[in-house]
Write an enzyme that holds these catalytic residues in place. Structure first.
Site, PDB file in Angstrom:
ATOM      1  N   ASP A 230       0.851  -1.192   0.000  1.00  0.00           N
ATOM      2  CA  ASP A 230       0.000   0.000   0.000  1.00  0.00           C
ATOM      3  C   ASP A 230       0.885   1.239   0.000  1.00  0.00           C
ATOM      4  O   ASP A 230       2.005   1.211   0.529  1.00  0.00           O
ATOM      5  CB  ASP A 230      -0.899   0.018   1.236  1.00  0.00           C
TER       6      ASP A 230
ATOM      7  N   ASP B 244      -7.219  -1.362  -4.443  1.00  0.00           N
ATOM      8  CA  ASP B 244      -8.323  -0.996  -3.551  1.00  0.00           C
ATOM      9  C   ASP B 244      -9.213   0.053  -4.211  1.00  0.00           C
ATOM     10  O   ASP B 244     -10.436  -0.019  -4.137  1.00  0.00           O
ATOM     11  CB  ASP B 244      -7.789  -0.443  -2.230  1.00  0.00           C
TER      12      ASP B 244
END
Length: 153
Positions: free
Chosen positions: A116, A132
């Site tokens: 991330d 995401d």
């Protein structure tokens, strides 16, 4: 030969490639935990790893989530190949969800975690990635598709 639900496959491929390329760039450019303020205090690139789902939900459930990613991917591919001709919004939505599920799924199988890096600090949001984002945008596309198909009386 005409490919059924062609836009689905295009959306999935683009989402998957963008997700994987950006994660590769982050891993090659940053050390874990390192941050680069693009708009200080508002938006940063911050390299973190995540053993949970989108936006750090279900943290530590990587074993279960890797199989969920694979299952979702297989179901979506089956729908696109064997199901009916989908509307534009359905193709876009399902394609983006597939691209995101495959992007995060590959991370879970290969690394045991997801990379991330998108860090919106203004609203103190969990660090996330393009996969995401594509999954979330895909869900919005499916909502649009469902509103278009709802008869108005």
């Amino acid at each position: 030969m005409r490919i059924k639900n062609r836009f689905f496959w295009i959306a999935a491929l683009i989402a998957f490639l963008l997700d994987q390329l950006t994660k590769y760039w982050v891993v090659q450019t940053f050390n874990p935990g390192q941050t680069l303020p693009l708009l200080p205090g508002i938006f940063h690139f911050t390299y973190v790893t995540n053993t949970g789902a989108a936006f750090s939900l279900l943290s530590g459930k990587v074993e279960w989530l890797r199989w969920l990613s694979l299952g979702v991917s297989l179901v979506l591919m089956t729908i696109a190949l064997s199901g009916p001709l989908l509307s534009f919004w359905e193709q876009l939505g399902y394609g983006l969800i597939l691209g995101g599920a495959m992007g995060n799924g590959i991370d879970r199988f290969a690394l045991g975690y997801v990379v991330d890096f998108l860090d919106f600090r203004l609203i103190n949001f969990a660090v996330f990635n393009l996969a995401d984002s594509f999954i979330s945008i895909g869900i919005v596309c499916l909502l649009i598709a469902s509103w278009q198909q709802t008869p108005s009386n």
